[in-house]
Design a protein around this motif. Structure first.
Motif, PDB file in Angstrom:
ATOM      1  N   VAL A  53       0.843  -1.204   0.000  1.00 26.96           N
ATOM      2  CA  VAL A  53       0.000   0.000   0.000  1.00 26.96           C
ATOM      3  C   VAL A  53       0.875   1.250   0.000  1.00 26.96           C
ATOM      4  O   VAL A  53       0.612   2.203  -0.731  1.00 26.96           O
ATOM      5  N   GLU A  54       1.932   1.263   0.802  1.00 26.65           N
ATOM      6  CA  GLU A  54       2.808   2.435   0.870  1.00 26.65           C
ATOM      7  C   GLU A  54       3.542   2.670  -0.443  1.00 26.65           C
ATOM      8  O   GLU A  54       3.675   3.811  -0.900  1.00 26.65           O
ATOM      9  N   MET A  55       4.023   1.599  -1.073  1.00 20.29           N
ATOM     10  CA  MET A  55       4.744   1.753  -2.343  1.00 20.29           C
ATOM     11  C   MET A  55       3.795   2.093  -3.485  1.00 20.29           C
ATOM     12  O   MET A  55       4.182   2.775  -4.438  1.00 20.29           O
ATOM     13  N   ASP A  56       2.560   1.590  -3.409  1.00 18.81           N
ATOM     14  CA  ASP A  56       1.516   1.920  -4.384  1.00 18.81           C
ATOM     15  C   ASP A  56       2.023   1.762  -5.810  1.00 18.81           C
ATOM     16  O   ASP A  56       1.840   2.639  -6.656  1.00 18.81           O
ATOM     17  N   GLY A  57       2.621   0.597  -6.082  1.00 21.95           N
ATOM     18  CA  GLY A  57       3.245   0.408  -7.389  1.00 21.95           C
ATOM     19  C   GLY A  57       2.555  -0.579  -8.300  1.00 21.95           C
ATOM     20  O   GLY A  57       3.121  -0.952  -9.328  1.00 21.95           O
ATOM     21  N   LEU A  58       1.338  -1.027  -7.938  1.00 25.33           N
ATOM     22  CA  LEU A  58       0.699  -2.087  -8.714  1.00 25.33           C
ATOM     23  C   LEU A  58      -0.674  -1.687  -9.242  1.00 25.33           C
ATOM     24  O   LEU A  58      -1.418  -0.954  -8.592  1.00 25.33           O
ATOM     25  N   ILE A  59      -0.975  -2.197 -10.430  1.00 23.18           N
ATOM     26  CA  ILE A  59      -2.332  -2.140 -10.996  1.00 23.18           C
ATOM     27  C   ILE A  59      -2.746  -3.583 -11.265  1.00 23.18           C
ATOM     28  O   ILE A  59      -2.007  -4.346 -11.889  1.00 23.18           O
ATOM     29  N   PHE A  60      -3.920  -3.965 -10.812  1.00 28.22           N
ATOM     30  CA  PHE A  60      -4.371  -5.341 -10.994  1.00 28.22           C
ATOM     31  C   PHE A  60      -5.123  -5.452 -12.314  1.00 28.22           C
ATOM     32  O   PHE A  60      -6.141  -4.804 -12.535  1.00 28.22           O
ATOM     33  N   ASN A  61      -4.602  -6.312 -13.171  1.00 29.44           N
ATOM     34  CA  ASN A  61      -5.007  -6.358 -14.563  1.00 29.44           C
ATOM     35  C   ASN A  61      -6.120  -7.362 -14.846  1.00 29.44           C
ATOM     36  O   ASN A  61      -6.809  -7.269 -15.859  1.00 29.44           O
ATOM     37  N   LYS A  62      -6.300  -8.321 -13.954  1.00 26.50           N
ATOM     38  CA  LYS A  62      -7.266  -9.397 -14.201  1.00 26.50           C
ATOM     39  C   LYS A  62      -8.450  -9.284 -13.260  1.00 26.50           C
ATOM     40  O   LYS A  62      -8.294  -9.133 -12.056  1.00 26.50           O
TER      41      LYS A  62
END
Length: 430
Positions: free
Chosen positions: A301-310
């Motif tokens: 959550v702190e890094m906030d580096g992901l987008i969930f694609n599926k």
């Protein structure tokens, strides 16, 4: 009674308890056992009586051993009683004062001093479990109920073990990973003992989530067991030595985070400073260590580096680890991550704070009591009606899998570690 025993039992802490009873509705063992001696305030009063010489140490045995150590009482306590300190002090005194048969002492010495702290033994355990599954021995043993005849608790736990990876995958893992330069953060990964041996795939998924988030990862080779099992068994000296080894291992490099993915391990790691006298060098080193300890959900959550694609068209409920919620105080981050997955429906439990009954090895040594607690939890789960139960701790994961089986929901409902669900949603770097 001697002042020494009062000090060993943290007697001064017992006075903080005003016997108000706020802890009673929060305590799983009080709810299922319906005895004052199995409530937090009852146990504290008993510790106080032993320290004052009004009760024998032996009288601590059943009430203390039947405590889950879930720390739900500490969340609702209006006077901030340090129940965890009292519980462990009582267990330490019991361990030191209670005589044990020689075979039991030998076995405990091997398990706590040699087996759990050794990465080689943990790898052996994982590889042996893989062989046990791969050769069909597990299937045959299950058909004839061999393990359950030897031990009902071990037989039940064995039946819900995850599929083990082949030994070559363990050998292929490196100690340092990086994909993005410059990295957003430098992470020291705490792999755990049981987590790495039995839930190796979840550890691998944790590493992958961190890498896709932009982290540089180091897995210190000299790290060892967190010491939670030792502390919960009253083996304070061994727990302290393990803490020193881990502090030294993670001091070798300057990490932004020391990341774990097991609620019980993380709770022990952030409590390392309590093992040392304030003002000492080790206390200062422990504080520097604990300030960097984070659960994987916090870091993602702190890094906030992901987008969930599926998109995942499933209904889930989140069963929080007691030690993640009550000790680490991590409550919102796992929910935040689940809500980011497209298509997913989150159904919240009516009583998410109620323990599942795993509590380290509690569900093995206190099997019937643990099953009573699990049945209460599963009633809540079944009323909620999810496809999957999401957990953040290996013990909770196996316990909830067992709960699904006990309710006859296999094939309809499953239990999954949160990192495995996140990877299933195909996370991509932002």
């Amino acid at each position: 009674m001697s002042e020494q025993l009062k000090e060993r039992l943290s007697y001064d802490r017992t006075i903080d308890c005003v016997q108000c009873g706020y802890c009673l509705p929060a305590c799983p063992t009080y709810e299922t056992m319906e005895k004052e001696t199995h409530s937090p305030r009852g146990r504290i009063n008993l510790i106080k009586m032993v320290a004052e010489g009004k009760a024998a140490v032996e009288e601590l045995k059943e009430p203390i051993e039947k405590c889950l150590g879930c720390m739900a009482c500490t969340v609702v306590c209006p006077t901030n009683v340090q129940y965890g300190e009292l519980l462990e002090s009582a267990k330490t005194v019991m361990e030191e004062e209670t005589g044990k048969p020689r075979p039991q002492r030998w076995m405990e010495s091997f398990l706590y001093k040699e087996f759990f702290p050794s990465s080689k033994w943990m790898d052996f355990l994982g590889n042996a479990a893989w062989l046990y599954q791969k050769t069909g021995i597990q299937k045959a043993a299950g058909h004839f109920g061999l393990l359950k005849r030897i031990s009902e608790p071990l037989g039940q736990m064995e039946s819900v073990l995850p599929a083990m990876p082949p030994p070559k995958l363990r050998k292929q893992r490196a100690n340092r990973y990086v994909r993005m330069r410059p990295a957003k953060a430098k992470v020291g990964f705490f792999r755990g003992c049981i987590m790495d041996s039995v839930f190796f795939e979840s550890n691998e998924n944790t590493l992958e989530l961190l890498l896709r988030s932009g982290a540089e990862i180091v897995i210190p080779e000299q790290q060892t067991c967190c010491g939670a099992l030792h502390g919960h068994s009253g083996k304070k000296e061994e727990a302290t030595e393990l803490a020193k080894r881990n502090i030294e291992a993670f001091e070798e490099e300057n990490f932004d985070y020391i990341v774990n993915n097991a609620g019980g391990c993380g709770a022990r790691l952030i409590e390392y400073a309590t093992l040392f006298e304030e003002g000492t060098t080790w206390h200062k080193r422990a504080l520097q260590f604990t300030h960097r300890v984070k659960d994987i959900s916090e870091v993602l959550v702190e890094m906030d580096g992901l987008i969930f694609n599926k998109s995942l068209d499933v209904a889930v409920t989140y069963q929080p680890s007691c030690h993640l919620r009550n000790v680490q105080k991590v409550t919102n981050e796992p929910i935040d991550l689940l809500k980011r997955i497209p298509g997913l429906t989150l159904k919240e439990l009516d009583r998410p704070e109620f323990c599942c009954g795993s509590a380290g090895v509690y569900n093995i040594v206190n099997y019937e009591e643990a099953m009573d607690i699990l049945d209460v939890k599963m009633k809540d789960v079944c009323q909620t009606g999810p496809d999957r139960i999401i957990t953040s701790n290996p013990g909770c994961l196996l316990q909830m899998k067992l709960g699904v089986e006990r309710e006859g929901k296999s094939g309809v409902m499953d239990s999954v570690h949160i990192v495995d669900l996140l990877m299933e949603a195909d996370p991509l770097p932002k």
